[in-house]
Design a protein around this motif. Sequence first.
Motif, PDB file in Angstrom:
ATOM      1  N   ASN A   2       0.874  -1.138   0.286  1.00 50.50           N
ATOM      2  CA  ASN A   2      -0.126   0.467  -0.206  1.00 50.50           C
ATOM      3  C   ASN A   2       1.082   1.141   0.089  1.00 50.50           C
ATOM      4  O   ASN A   2       1.446   1.676   0.984  1.00 50.50           O
ATOM      5  CB  ASN A   2      -0.925   0.043   1.231  1.00 50.50           C
ATOM      6  CG  ASN A   2      -2.089   0.775   0.770  1.00 50.50           C
ATOM      7  OD1 ASN A   2      -1.653   2.595   0.914  1.00 50.50           O
ATOM      8  ND2 ASN A   2      -3.370   0.476   1.878  1.00 50.50           N
ATOM      9  N   LYS A   3       1.414   1.915  -1.221  1.00 49.82           N
ATOM     10  CA  LYS A   3       1.743   2.862  -1.396  1.00 49.82           C
ATOM     11  C   LYS A   3       0.867   4.401  -0.496  1.00 49.82           C
ATOM     12  O   LYS A   3       2.150   5.374  -0.297  1.00 49.82           O
ATOM     13  CB  LYS A   3       2.250   3.367  -2.738  1.00 49.82           C
ATOM     14  CG  LYS A   3       1.401   2.635  -3.896  1.00 49.82           C
ATOM     15  CD  LYS A   3       1.801   2.146  -4.940  1.00 49.82           C
ATOM     16  CE  LYS A   3       0.424   1.037  -4.945  1.00 49.82           C
ATOM     17  NZ  LYS A   3       0.918  -0.282  -5.293  1.00 49.82           N
ATOM     18  N   ALA A   4       0.075   4.212  -1.664  1.00 51.93           N
ATOM     19  CA  ALA A   4      -0.979   4.745  -0.860  1.00 51.93           C
ATOM     20  C   ALA A   4      -1.157   5.191   0.873  1.00 51.93           C
ATOM     21  O   ALA A   4      -0.457   6.526   0.817  1.00 51.93           O
ATOM     22  CB  ALA A   4      -2.481   5.492  -1.624  1.00 51.93           C
ATOM     23  N   ILE A  43       7.158   4.467 -12.678  1.00 51.55           N
ATOM     24  CA  ILE A  43       7.272   3.514 -11.687  1.00 51.55           C
ATOM     25  C   ILE A  43       5.803   3.677 -12.232  1.00 51.55           C
ATOM     26  O   ILE A  43       4.717   3.028 -11.023  1.00 51.55           O
ATOM     27  CB  ILE A  43       7.743   4.282 -10.365  1.00 51.55           C
ATOM     28  CG1 ILE A  43       7.473   5.540 -10.388  1.00 51.55           C
ATOM     29  CG2 ILE A  43       9.071   3.903 -10.209  1.00 51.55           C
ATOM     30  CD1 ILE A  43       8.319   5.726  -9.083  1.00 51.55           C
ATOM     31  N   ASN A  44       5.144   3.331 -13.006  1.00 44.89           N
ATOM     32  CA  ASN A  44       3.527   3.757 -13.047  1.00 44.89           C
ATOM     33  C   ASN A  44       3.481   2.873 -14.767  1.00 44.89           C
ATOM     34  O   ASN A  44       3.050   3.922 -15.471  1.00 44.89           O
ATOM     35  CB  ASN A  44       2.693   4.673 -13.532  1.00 44.89           C
ATOM     36  CG  ASN A  44       1.195   4.632 -13.347  1.00 44.89           C
ATOM     37  OD1 ASN A  44       0.811   4.567 -14.160  1.00 44.89           O
ATOM     38  ND2 ASN A  44       0.981   4.686 -11.960  1.00 44.89           N
ATOM     39  N   GLY A  45       3.115   1.758 -14.421  1.00 40.76           N
ATOM     40  CA  GLY A  45       2.637   1.327 -15.598  1.00 40.76           C
ATOM     41  C   GLY A  45       2.003   1.340 -16.716  1.00 40.76           C
ATOM     42  O   GLY A  45       1.746   1.728 -18.228  1.00 40.76           O
ATOM     43  N   THR A  46       0.510   1.721 -16.063  1.00 47.60           N
ATOM     44  CA  THR A  46      -0.623   2.623 -16.704  1.00 47.60           C
ATOM     45  C   THR A  46       0.233   3.138 -17.546  1.00 47.60           C
ATOM     46  O   THR A  46      -0.528   3.355 -18.976  1.00 47.60           O
ATOM     47  CB  THR A  46      -1.599   2.975 -16.164  1.00 47.60           C
ATOM     48  OG1 THR A  46      -1.853   1.709 -15.038  1.00 47.60           O
ATOM     49  CG2 THR A  46      -2.826   3.272 -16.611  1.00 47.60           C
ATOM     50  N   THR A  47       0.555   4.501 -17.298  1.00 50.09           N
ATOM     51  CA  THR A  47       1.202   5.725 -17.904  1.00 50.09           C
ATOM     52  C   THR A  47       2.104   5.325 -18.363  1.00 50.09           C
ATOM     53  O   THR A  47       1.760   5.404 -20.120  1.00 50.09           O
ATOM     54  CB  THR A  47       1.236   6.549 -17.547  1.00 50.09           C
ATOM     55  OG1 THR A  47       1.866   6.573 -15.797  1.00 50.09           O
ATOM     56  CG2 THR A  47      -0.006   7.388 -16.439  1.00 50.09           C
ATOM     57  N   PHE A  84      -5.607   8.370 -10.220  1.00 50.33           N
ATOM     58  CA  PHE A  84      -4.675   8.245  -9.298  1.00 50.33           C
ATOM     59  C   PHE A  84      -2.948   7.233 -10.280  1.00 50.33           C
ATOM     60  O   PHE A  84      -1.940   8.522 -10.431  1.00 50.33           O
ATOM     61  CB  PHE A  84      -4.348   6.785  -8.287  1.00 50.33           C
ATOM     62  CG  PHE A  84      -4.771   7.646  -6.969  1.00 50.33           C
ATOM     63  CD1 PHE A  84      -5.581   8.567  -7.427  1.00 50.33           C
ATOM     64  CD2 PHE A  84      -3.791   7.297  -5.763  1.00 50.33           C
ATOM     65  CE1 PHE A  84      -5.798   9.180  -5.845  1.00 50.33           C
ATOM     66  CE2 PHE A  84      -4.560   7.611  -5.074  1.00 50.33           C
ATOM     67  CZ  PHE A  84      -5.385   8.711  -4.529  1.00 50.33           C
ATOM     68  N   ASP A  85      -3.680   6.845 -12.017  1.00 49.48           N
ATOM     69  CA  ASP A  85      -2.535   6.542 -12.504  1.00 49.48           C
ATOM     70  C   ASP A  85      -2.286   7.584 -13.386  1.00 49.48           C
ATOM     71  O   ASP A  85      -0.970   8.103 -13.292  1.00 49.48           O
ATOM     72  CB  ASP A  85      -2.455   5.445 -12.976  1.00 49.48           C
ATOM     73  CG  ASP A  85      -2.698   3.678 -12.442  1.00 49.48           C
ATOM     74  OD1 ASP A  85      -1.894   4.203 -11.394  1.00 49.48           O
ATOM     75  OD2 ASP A  85      -3.557   3.383 -12.431  1.00 49.48           O
ATOM     76  N   VAL A  86      -2.914   7.801 -14.148  1.00 50.93           N
ATOM     77  CA  VAL A  86      -2.626   9.516 -15.198  1.00 50.93           C
ATOM     78  C   VAL A  86      -2.382  10.791 -14.419  1.00 50.93           C
ATOM     79  O   VAL A  86      -1.780  11.314 -15.127  1.00 50.93           O
ATOM     80  CB  VAL A  86      -3.532   9.028 -16.225  1.00 50.93           C
ATOM     81  CG1 VAL A  86      -4.482   7.722 -16.873  1.00 50.93           C
ATOM     82  CG2 VAL A  86      -5.155   9.756 -15.649  1.00 50.93           C
ATOM     83  N   HIS A  95       3.469   8.342  -4.905  1.00 49.58           N
ATOM     84  CA  HIS A  95       3.429   8.289  -3.709  1.00 49.58           C
ATOM     85  C   HIS A  95       4.487   7.116  -3.854  1.00 49.58           C
ATOM     86  O   HIS A  95       5.500   6.620  -2.373  1.00 49.58           O
ATOM     87  CB  HIS A  95       2.430   6.522  -3.452  1.00 49.58           C
ATOM     88  CG  HIS A  95       1.037   7.396  -3.306  1.00 49.58           C
ATOM     89  ND1 HIS A  95      -0.229   7.003  -3.871  1.00 49.58           N
ATOM     90  CD2 HIS A  95       0.217   8.493  -2.283  1.00 49.58           C
ATOM     91  CE1 HIS A  95      -1.507   7.352  -3.754  1.00 49.58           C
ATOM     92  NE2 HIS A  95      -0.708   8.692  -2.300  1.00 49.58           N
ATOM     93  N   LYS A  96       5.241   6.209  -4.592  1.00 44.74           N
ATOM     94  CA  LYS A  96       6.415   5.391  -5.133  1.00 44.74           C
ATOM     95  C   LYS A  96       7.453   5.948  -5.160  1.00 44.74           C
ATOM     96  O   LYS A  96       8.455   6.315  -4.403  1.00 44.74           O
ATOM     97  CB  LYS A  96       6.091   4.252  -6.415  1.00 44.74           C
ATOM     98  CG  LYS A  96       4.839   3.974  -6.201  1.00 44.74           C
ATOM     99  CD  LYS A  96       4.900   3.421  -7.650  1.00 44.74           C
ATOM    100  CE  LYS A  96       3.883   2.761  -7.572  1.00 44.74           C
ATOM    101  NZ  LYS A  96       3.459   1.690  -8.828  1.00 44.74           N
ATOM    102  N   ILE A  97       7.539   7.708  -6.105  1.00 42.62           N
ATOM    103  CA  ILE A  97       8.943   8.347  -5.388  1.00 42.62           C
ATOM    104  C   ILE A  97       8.695   8.868  -4.246  1.00 42.62           C
ATOM    105  O   ILE A  97      10.383   8.824  -3.775  1.00 42.62           O
ATOM    106  CB  ILE A  97       9.381   9.674  -6.695  1.00 42.62           C
ATOM    107  CG1 ILE A  97      10.101  10.136  -6.980  1.00 42.62           C
ATOM    108  CG2 ILE A  97       7.853  10.332  -6.320  1.00 42.62           C
ATOM    109  CD1 ILE A  97      11.685   8.854  -7.121  1.00 42.62           C
TER     110      ILE A  97
END
Length: 437
Positions: free
Chosen positions: A104-106, A158-162, A195-197, A204-206
């Motif tokens: 849970n990064k958030a 660090i975001n696969g969707t984008t 959240f992704d786009v 959150h991850k960085i």
Amino acid sequence: MKPINVGLLGIGTVGGGTFAVLQRNAEEITRRAGRPIRIVVVADKNMALARQVTGGACRVTEDAFSVVNDPEVDIVIELIGGYGVAKDLVMQAIANGKHVVTANKALLATNGNEIFKAAQDKGVMVAFEAAVAGGIPIVKAVREGLTANRIEWIAGIINGTTNFILSEMRDKGLAFDTVLKEAQRLGYAEADPTFDVEGVDAAHKITLLASLAFGIPVQFDKAYIEGISKLDSIDIRYAEQLGYRIKLLGITKRTEEGVELRVHPTLIPAKRLIANVEGPMNAVLVQGDAVGSTLYYGKGAGAEPTASSVIADLVDITRMHTADPENRVPHLAFQPDALVDLPILAIGEVISSYYLRLRVADKMGVLADITRILADEQISIDAVIQKEPGEGETQADLILLTHQTREKYINAAIVKIEALGVVVGKVTMLRMEELGK
Ligand code: HSE
């Protein structure tokens, strides 16, 4: 050997993957951990799904709190997500002296300081490899593999969707909205992709990586966040013509004045390995003073890739849980009393080079006016391209690449440029990073 007992909260994609991999590789995992790791109870609102996935191999319940209060459970895996009930469950598990593994990064990016402090006080571990870049063991690398180094910066896809969306926009020359719909159809993007786009997930991850790299408290609220929803595919095309790719990067850098912590679409030289990370893949580039650049690549999401990280944490905890808490690896890589409160720089203070795209009247003196404004702001130009006006057009696209400058100076120049009568509409500004030493 007495097994270590695990309670799993959430049997969705990652929970199901964790269950499957733990069963499939039980023997190898036991040989590594020194004792069996056994999921004894699963909590999920969808009891039918929980029963189906576990196949009667363990108890199932609807009540997640009964799991964190269960005396039989040694480790709680939290795969619920978000900062609501997930936080209450994690805090309750810690209060009960249980170790926690979470993806849970958030939660950690926003409440990590409180959670790590509670865990420290209670002498338990909160492990979060799966929270950053899914299956890539980047937390392990930064926290343990690179401890000799003064880490200078980290830049990651660090975001696969984008990354999938940007790859498709570049490959097919399609607009953001069109590709987003396709990504949703293929299951790469959530029904609510915000959240992704919009870069929040990457931020959150960085945020977590910045804390691990520099030994600072987690400070998601200070991160600068810009997503890809406003990105025009024409800039991807122009960037390509100039030898660059546009990637949504999470960037954190140590500078004399503080720490940069930012997420935004970024031009990077096409020749860099990381520029060639395509589709939903993730990659993280870490610059250390001793080792130089190291690059970590792999799947940033998905059932078994993320389960790979969850289980690695389970094994770490199994190996370490009898150790004196002082001898364990600190949550944020640095000893808790050695964290430093370096300031996070406002975006205006960040130093970068820039890509500017302007629509200008095709008239004499336009370029001179623009370059004068940039010179007045002490901004040096690296390259200029003027596209020929289309048939019958009197306006042309002008693309400028600048050398490094502070963002507030580029912003001041943009205000003046937009005020010129010969400039049509807004200036498009994108940041550029060389990502070399
Ligand atoms: N939604 C994330 C991504 C994966 O697209 O990379 C989970 O963090």
